[in-house]
Design a protein around this motif. Structure first.
Motif, mmCIF file in Angstrom:
data_model
loop_
_atom_site.group_PDB
_atom_site.id
_atom_site.type_symbol
_atom_site.label_atom_id
_atom_site.label_comp_id
_atom_site.label_asym_id
_atom_site.label_seq_id
_atom_site.Cartn_x
_atom_site.Cartn_y
_atom_site.Cartn_z
ATOM 1 N N UNK A 1 51.972 111.038 46.628
ATOM 2 C CA UNK A 1 52.982 110.106 47.123
ATOM 3 C C UNK A 1 52.517 109.405 48.398
ATOM 4 N N UNK A 2 51.825 110.146 49.263
ATOM 5 C CA UNK A 2 51.354 109.556 50.518
ATOM 6 C C UNK A 2 50.308 108.477 50.273
ATOM 7 N N UNK A 3 49.479 108.657 49.234
ATOM 8 C CA UNK A 3 48.376 107.726 49.003
ATOM 9 C C UNK A 3 48.724 106.526 48.155
ATOM 10 N N UNK A 4 49.950 106.447 47.674
ATOM 11 C CA UNK A 4 50.348 105.317 46.838
ATOM 12 C C UNK A 4 50.382 104.022 47.657
ATOM 13 N N UNK A 5 50.273 102.865 46.990
ATOM 14 C CA UNK A 5 50.313 101.588 47.732
ATOM 15 C C UNK A 5 51.564 101.413 48.584
ATOM 16 N N UNK A 6 52.685 101.978 48.133
ATOM 17 C CA UNK A 6 53.917 101.901 48.935
ATOM 18 C C UNK A 6 54.210 103.212 49.643
ATOM 19 N N UNK A 7 53.183 104.031 49.835
ATOM 20 C CA UNK A 7 53.352 105.334 50.460
ATOM 21 C C UNK A 7 53.363 105.261 51.979
ATOM 22 N N UNK A 8 53.502 106.429 52.595
ATOM 23 C CA UNK A 8 53.652 106.521 54.056
ATOM 24 C C UNK A 8 52.393 106.043 54.777
ATOM 25 N N UNK A 9 51.201 106.372 54.253
ATOM 26 C CA UNK A 9 49.956 105.992 54.934
ATOM 27 C C UNK A 9 49.823 104.484 55.006
ATOM 28 N N UNK A 10 50.045 103.808 53.878
ATOM 29 C CA UNK A 10 49.970 102.347 53.880
ATOM 30 C C UNK A 10 51.036 101.729 54.772
ATOM 31 N N UNK A 11 52.213 102.328 54.794
ATOM 32 C CA UNK A 11 53.293 101.818 55.640
ATOM 33 C C UNK A 11 52.889 101.846 57.114
ATOM 34 N N UNK A 12 52.294 102.970 57.551
ATOM 35 C CA UNK A 12 51.857 103.083 58.951
ATOM 36 C C UNK A 12 50.731 102.103 59.251
ATOM 37 N N UNK A 13 49.760 101.986 58.345
ATOM 38 C CA UNK A 13 48.634 101.081 58.572
ATOM 39 C C UNK A 13 49.097 99.628 58.629
ATOM 40 N N UNK A 14 50.069 99.284 57.788
ATOM 41 C CA UNK A 14 50.605 97.926 57.818
ATOM 42 C C UNK A 14 51.374 97.662 59.104
ATOM 43 N N UNK A 15 52.155 98.643 59.558
ATOM 44 C CA UNK A 15 52.922 98.493 60.805
ATOM 45 C C UNK A 15 51.995 98.316 62.005
ATOM 46 N N UNK A 16 50.868 99.032 61.991
ATOM 47 C CA UNK A 16 49.927 98.945 63.106
ATOM 48 C C UNK A 16 49.028 97.722 63.012
ATOM 49 N N UNK A 17 49.093 97.019 61.911
ATOM 50 C CA UNK A 17 48.272 95.827 61.740
ATOM 51 C C UNK A 17 46.825 96.112 61.412
ATOM 52 N N UNK A 18 46.521 97.340 61.014
ATOM 53 C CA UNK A 18 45.138 97.698 60.684
ATOM 54 C C UNK A 18 44.720 97.077 59.364
#
Length: 285
Positions: A124-141
């Protein structure tokens, strides 16, 4: 009669476990070895005709690549577990016994839950809409989601999560037995901390290091449910290959020969361990 009485305690204590191991471990192993030299018919049934073709088939490029990839990923998992587990085990061993027991409990608590539940959470964490992508998108990485699933990297993460306690426990057992006076003597003689670590600490804890390698590398090599769940069928390791031979293609003789290969690797590593370490260091596990 007196001789029978003397042997009775041994028979009562060792007899049941010996019978259990004979029926459920030795006999199945012998059967696997036996059918690895057999053939199969077009319907997937075993034909009792002796052949070495199953072992020759391992040397086909496709299967060699799967075996090589499995060894590589098991090796990477083992190295990372050793790099992470050794400092953690050293830190725990440096604490008082009560504190160390609590810290070891914290290491083990996540493993009270089902391994499938933990792997599903990674999924679930590694999915495109998962938590990891959400954090990376929020940080602008990153500018768009990344699909971490179905890759070698996510499978290694799953193997690390599954195998980390098996690296910490033998390392802790070995480090905890370390004679601290030797470290003090090295310091008194003017050795720098780095030299003390590599010249004193590492050699004295080598049984635990080899035990860590043994307990992490072998299960990582043969594990199939981690690449099955996180690899999505795109990451083929030897454990998955064996499972497919038995359950999907119904080629039991070839699957048995691959299982024998894993057993031989296990025996080879056990032999290496007996040359370097002591089996007593595995008792903590």
């Amino acid at each position: 009669m007196s001789g029978f009485r003397r042997k009775m305690p041994v028979a009562v204590t060792a007899g049941p476990i010996s019978i259990w191991m004979l029926i459920f471990i030795l006999l199945p192993m012998l059967y696997i070895l036996f059918i690895s030299f057999m053939t199969r018919d077009v319907y997937g049934n075993i034909e009792y005709t002796f052949t070495l073709d199953n072992y020759k088939e391992m040397f086909q490029p496709l299967y060699l690549s799967v075996i090589g990839k499995s060894i590589k990923m098991a090796f990477i998992t083992t190295v990372i577990c050793l790099v992470v587990g050794y400092p953690l085990a050293y830190y725990i061993a440096s604490k008082p016994s009560k504190t160390a027991a609590k810290l070891l409990m914290l290491v083990m608590i996540p493993y009270w839950t089902s391994s499938l539940v933990r792997l599903f959470s990674i999924n679930q964490l590694g999915m495109p809409n998962g938590f990891i992508n959400l954090i990376l998108l929020k940080l602008g990485i990153i500018s768009e989601p990344i699909n971490f699933l179905f890759s070698d990297g996510i499978v290694i993460v799953g193997l690390l999560i599954a195998m980390l306690p098996f690296s910490v426990l033998p390392l802790y057992s070995s480090i905890e037995k370390l004679d601290k006076s030797l470290l003090e003597a090295s310091k008194d003689l003017g050795a720098k901390p780095a030299k003390t670590f590599f010249k004193v600490t590492v050699p004295l804890t080598m049984p635990g290091i080899v035990g860590c390698v043994l307990l992490v590398f072998i299960p990582s090599l043969g594990m199939y449910y981690v690449p099955e769940m996180l690899g999505g069928g795109k990451v083929m390791l030897i454990g998955t290959l064996i499972k497919n031979q038995f359950l999907m293609t119904k080629n039991w003789p070839f699957g048995a020969s691959l299982a024998i290969l894993l057993i031989l690797i296990t025996l080879a590593m056990m032999w290496i361990y007996t040359r370097v370490g002591k089996l007593d260091d595995l008792e903590v596990c």
